[in-house]
Design an enzyme around this catalytic site. Structure first.
Site, PDB file in Angstrom:
ATOM      1  N   HIS A 161     -27.570  19.326 152.814  1.00  0.00           N
ATOM      2  CA  HIS A 161     -28.561  20.375 153.564  1.00  0.00           C
ATOM      3  C   HIS A 161     -27.921  21.632 154.070  1.00  0.00           C
ATOM      4  CE1 HIS A 161     -26.568  17.862 156.686  1.00  0.00           C
ATOM      5  NE2 HIS A 161     -27.426  16.911 156.594  1.00  0.00           N
ATOM      6  N   HIS A 221     -21.636  16.136 155.756  1.00  0.00           N
ATOM      7  CA  HIS A 221     -22.520  16.791 156.280  1.00  0.00           C
ATOM      8  C   HIS A 221     -21.713  17.656 157.311  1.00  0.00           C
ATOM      9  CE1 HIS A 221     -25.655  16.379 159.957  1.00  0.00           C
ATOM     10  NE2 HIS A 221     -24.635  16.829 160.717  1.00  0.00           N
ATOM     11  N   ASP A 272     -23.539  11.001 156.472  1.00  0.00           N
ATOM     12  CA  ASP A 272     -24.318  11.949 157.019  1.00  0.00           C
ATOM     13  C   ASP A 272     -24.964  11.500 158.408  1.00  0.00           C
ATOM     14  OD1 ASP A 272     -26.221  13.977 156.767  1.00  0.00           O
ATOM     15  OD2 ASP A 272     -27.914  12.322 156.671  1.00  0.00           O
ATOM     16  N   ASN A 276     -26.511   5.801 157.055  1.00  0.00           N
ATOM     17  CA  ASN A 276     -26.690   5.350 158.609  1.00  0.00           C
ATOM     18  C   ASN A 276     -27.482   4.283 158.969  1.00  0.00           C
ATOM     19  OD1 ASN A 276     -28.593   7.457 157.995  1.00  0.00           O
ATOM     20  ND2 ASN A 276     -28.481   8.415 159.762  1.00  0.00           N
ATOM     21  N   HIS A 287     -33.524   9.011 154.166  1.00  0.00           N
ATOM     22  CA  HIS A 287     -33.004   7.821 155.050  1.00  0.00           C
ATOM     23  C   HIS A 287     -34.363   6.808 155.019  1.00  0.00           C
ATOM     24  CE1 HIS A 287     -29.840  10.130 156.954  1.00  0.00           C
ATOM     25  NE2 HIS A 287     -30.441  11.124 156.606  1.00  0.00           N
ATOM     26  N   LEU A 288     -33.944   5.899 154.540  1.00  0.00           N
ATOM     27  CA  LEU A 288     -35.073   4.752 154.362  1.00  0.00           C
ATOM     28  C   LEU A 288     -34.882   3.786 155.590  1.00  0.00           C
ATOM     29  CD1 LEU A 288     -34.755   3.907 150.315  1.00  0.00           C
ATOM     30  CD2 LEU A 288     -36.183   5.747 151.857  1.00  0.00           C
ATOM     31  N   ARG A 289     -33.919   3.894 156.282  1.00  0.00           N
ATOM     32  CA  ARG A 289     -33.790   3.222 157.591  1.00  0.00           C
ATOM     33  C   ARG A 289     -33.693   1.883 157.590  1.00  0.00           C
ATOM     34  NH1 ARG A 289     -32.238   7.700 159.856  1.00  0.00           N
ATOM     35  NH2 ARG A 289     -34.161   9.247 160.446  1.00  0.00           N
ATOM     36  N   HIS A 291     -39.055   8.846 161.688  1.00  0.00           N
ATOM     37  CA  HIS A 291     -38.863   8.512 163.035  1.00  0.00           C
ATOM     38  C   HIS A 291     -40.043   7.913 163.730  1.00  0.00           C
ATOM     39  CE1 HIS A 291     -34.734   9.861 163.716  1.00  0.00           C
ATOM     40  NE2 HIS A 291     -34.987  11.064 163.065  1.00  0.00           N
ATOM     41  N   ASP A 349     -33.898  15.105 152.630  1.00  0.00           N
ATOM     42  CA  ASP A 349     -33.327  14.671 154.137  1.00  0.00           C
ATOM     43  C   ASP A 349     -34.501  14.037 154.620  1.00  0.00           C
ATOM     44  OD1 ASP A 349     -31.524  14.081 156.149  1.00  0.00           O
ATOM     45  OD2 ASP A 349     -31.406  16.283 156.803  1.00  0.00           O
TER      46      ASP A 349
END
Lengths: 430, 323
Positions: A230, A177, A150, A90, A58-60, A307, A303
């Protein structure tokens, strides 16, 4: 372009040999190569692996640049020995159109640390209602081959069937997922002995296993390729083993943290250990290791879920799920799989590079370390030790579950198409 | 003892120390002047993220009778509902100089997080965290059981004694009950034999690892019980298919006049309150001579005085002042 001569490295742990990297490819392999004008890297004792490929990060960006950007996340990836990462969909806005996936792909190119391959959302807005324009994403400059909602399960069996069928036209794969929504409403941790004591709502293993069982049958029925994200339970490994035995075209990944950590850590109520799927029991950890060793599980995928600190500096129930993983993945695999004798270095290369590249249909990654291959590789000090210091992380976030822990196996150098992104254990310029 | 977060924090000696101190506290409450100077100048904050009038006033009364300054901080709406974060609330209390924080939080582990995150230096008392624990409730329950079952209702007679061999049946929504979790741990520590009775849906997966027995049949679990504790059951649980209807729950797991007659002469009936009369407990049972429900409330003040005293004043004599 700089030419590198890697002296005395051990390809996949084999006998020492010299590798010459020139013009983006492995130009020569052999003993005592000449080094006219080349930068010499002393590779004594180092294991050479094809550059690692992550199917799940997740590179956001776009949307949560306070937690991670494509630039910061890919720096972390390079530091961890990766040369390619798949960026999960996402984001905000969701990567469900050709426009968004091309933006992420372009940000990756500009940053230049690793190849960034955007994952496209299966459904519009990851809402699980109607298919996103999977074909447009596949045909875009980003050439999307992996599609995933995901964080959310494509729980509607009809929608899942259609998605599996539809992406066949572009040789794509649905990465599921696996989480049955109703039995996991409000779930906070693995449901078992520890959750009963802690009074935290349980995430039962069956909620993952039921979806995987359904999906392998669906994939078989429509003759499609399925990838399971995962995998976290012993039961899931059993179902996958059974499905592969029946010839279902299914692949699966496991995270480094599920190979190493258990739900016992939740007794601290420290939200660093809050992740989805949750940390499970020791029996699950052992089954996952065995599944990865025998190839039932194809790949290790991080994964990586950065955060912002305020999303972890709170009570357990309020905390976000996820942990960072790009910089610690290889070391975690060394501890869980190599130190235990379950995998040799060829096995590590297979599960962390060759197979994930094949699942993502990446032609220039996961190639053998032979003359003519793209010079995507990483050099690892197999006996090097390092202590995880969150403040020293290349990621923009600090939520590593390994803070303070001494890990085995250090990335000394990473090359992306012949260009060093890491040298002497430090990030270089892109 | 720095904090009281879980009944598991107390070994047998520490638990008896709290109970014996509570006996002394109870004795002082028979005096004309109930207030002790013990915690003069100390500040106790009641930090309640959930409404719970009875628990809050119990702690408030306990702290005031020890002469502590009491601040009630009702922080309903935690960070879960986008209010101020637990961390910022804690930093605020720390800045005000709280010596002890009594915390009720809707999230399991809330008190634990407050105590171990380095946000505050004071002692933390868990006054109920989510569906995890409520250790002072377990202490007041044990105090009540010991008084009746060991001390034969003679004040102070049970001092130094544990509950070895006493049989306690706890009935109801164990899955969501912090009272049950703390009671199982503490009663086990004190040597009692606990049986949990509930419909299978309201026993957690993993309960077989707890130090107690379980049963689905209330009638058989009443036989030989020295104490029967009824847990509050939320009627809304039936909407999530934990049980079919309030009537069926009441019939199978409610304590009514018929079941009251199945008990031995000395068996006491307990309830942590607030009760759902007619659901888990009938008026006959709640108002019977066996019922210790009102007494549990007054014992709650004595036990909480003991806990605050032991956390803040250490081992000094109960009547003596400390700086």
């Amino acid at each position: 372009m700089t030419t590198y001569l890697l002296r005395g490295v051990r390809p996949l742990g084999a006998d020492p040999v010299d590798l010459l990297l020139a013009d983006g490819v492995i130009a020569d392999v052999g003993p005592d190569l000449a080094a006219d004008g080349a930068v010499i890297v002393d590779g004594a004792g180092l294991v050479a692996l094809p550059g690692l490929v992550d199917l799940h990060a997740h590179l956001r960006e776009p949307g949560r640049e306070d937690a991670e950007t494509v630039a910061s996340g890919t720096r972390a990836a390079a530091a961890g020995g990766f040369t390619a990462v798949h960026a999960m969909a996402n984001t905000s806005p969701v990567a469900d159109t050709a426009g968004v996936v091309e933006q992420v792909w372009r940000l990756g190119r500009e940053a230049g640390w690793v190849d960034v391959h955007p994952v496209g959302a299966v459904t519009v807005g990851i809402a699980g209602e109607r298919l996103a324009e999977l074909g447009a994403m596949a045909d875009s400059a980003a050439r999307v081959r992996v599609f995933s909602d995901d964080g959310h399960c494509v729980s509607d069996a009809v929608l899942m069937r259609r998605a599996l069928e539809y992406v066949k036209a572009s040789d794509g794969v649905i990465a599921q997922h696996a989480q049955e929504p109703r039995p996991t409403e409000g779930a906070q941790m693995h449901e078992g002995d520890v959750s009963s004591v802690l009074g935290l709502a349980g995430w039962p293993a069956v909620a993952e296993e039921a979806i995987i069982a359904r999906d392998v049958l669906l994939a078989q029925h429509v003759g499609s390729r399925l990838h399971v994200c995962h995998v976290s339970t012993a039961g899931s490994v059993e179902i996958l083993r059974w499905a592969k035995g029946r010839g279902v075209d299914v692949t699966a990944e496991v995270t480094p943290h599920h190979l190493l950590l258990t739900d016992e850590l939740v007794r601290t109520y420290d939200p660093r250990y809050k992740v989805n799927p949750p940390l499970r029991s020791d029996a699950d950890v052992q089954a996952l290791r065995a599944g990865l060793a025998d190839g039932t599980i194809d790949a290790v995928a991080t994964d990586h879920a950065p955060h912002a600190s305020e999303d972890k500096d709170c009570e357990w129930a309020a905390a976000a799920m996820g942990m960072t993983g790009l910089e610690t993945a290889l070391s975690a695999v060394v501890e869980a799989m190599v130190d235990t004798g379950l995998l040799d270095w060829a096995g590590v290369a297979d599960r962390m590079s060759v197979r994930p590249a094949r699942i993502g249909r990446l032609e220039h990654q996961g190639q053998p370390l032979t003359v003519g291959s793209p010079a995507n590789l990483t050099l690892v000090d197999p006996v090097g030790r390092w202590q995880v210091d969150p403040a020293a992380s290349a990621s923009a976030s600090r939520n590593t579950p390994f803070a303070g822990r001494t890990l085995h196996g250090r990335v000394i150098a990473t090359f992306l198409r012949g260009r060093a992104t890491v040298l002497d254990g430090e990030l270089t310029g892109p | 003892m720095r904090h009281l977060l879980s009944a598991a924090d107390l070994d047998r000696d520490a638990a008896l120390r709290v109970l014996d101190t509570a006996e002394q506290m109870a004795a002082t409450q028979q005096r004309e002047i109930k207030k002790l100077p013990t915690l003069r100048g100390r500040t106790v904050v009641n930090l309640f993220f959930e409404d719970s009038t009875r628990t809050r006033i119990s702690f408030e009364a306990a702290a005031k009778r020890l002469s502590a300054d009491v601040i009630n901080f009702s922080a309903k709406g935690s960070s879960v509902s986008k209010g101020e974060s637990l961390k910022d609330t804690a930093l605020t209390l720390e800045a005000m100089g709280a010596d002890a924080v009594v915390v009720r939080h809707g999230a399991s582990g809330g008190a634990h997080r407050l105590a171990t995150s380095g946000w505050i230096n004071g002692s933390v008392v868990n006054a109920g965290d989510g569906t995890h624990e409520h250790p002072t409730q377990a202490l007041l329950d044990a105090f009540t059981m010991r008084h009746h079952l060991v001390g034969q209702r003679e004040p102070g007679a049970a001092t130094g004694e544990d509950l070895a061999g006493r049989k306690v049946t706890i009935v109801g929504d164990v899955l969501h009950s912090r009272v049950a979790r703390s009671n199982v741990l503490l009663l086990h520590t004190l040597g009692a034999e606990v049986t949990l009775v509930a419909p299978p849906t309201l026993l957690p997966v993993g309960v077989q690892t707890w130090p107690c027995a379980t049963s689905y049949d209330l009638d058989s679990a009443l036989e030989g019980a020295d104490a029967v504790m009824m847990l509050r059951v939320q009627v809304e649980r039936m909407n999530a298919a934990y049980f079919p209807s309030a009537r069926e729950y009441s019939r199978r797991y409610g304590l009514d006049a018929r079941r009251l007659r199945l008990m031995a002469e000395h068996t006491i009936v307990m309830h942590p309150g607030p009760m759902n009369r007619g659901l888990e407990i009938s008026a006959d049972a709640a108002d019977s001579a066996r019922s210790t429900i009102v007494e549990q409330v007054s014992n709650g003040v004595s036990v909480r005085m003991a806990v605050l005293y032991l956390l803040l004043a250490g081992s000094d004599d109960v009547d003596g002042g400390t700086a």
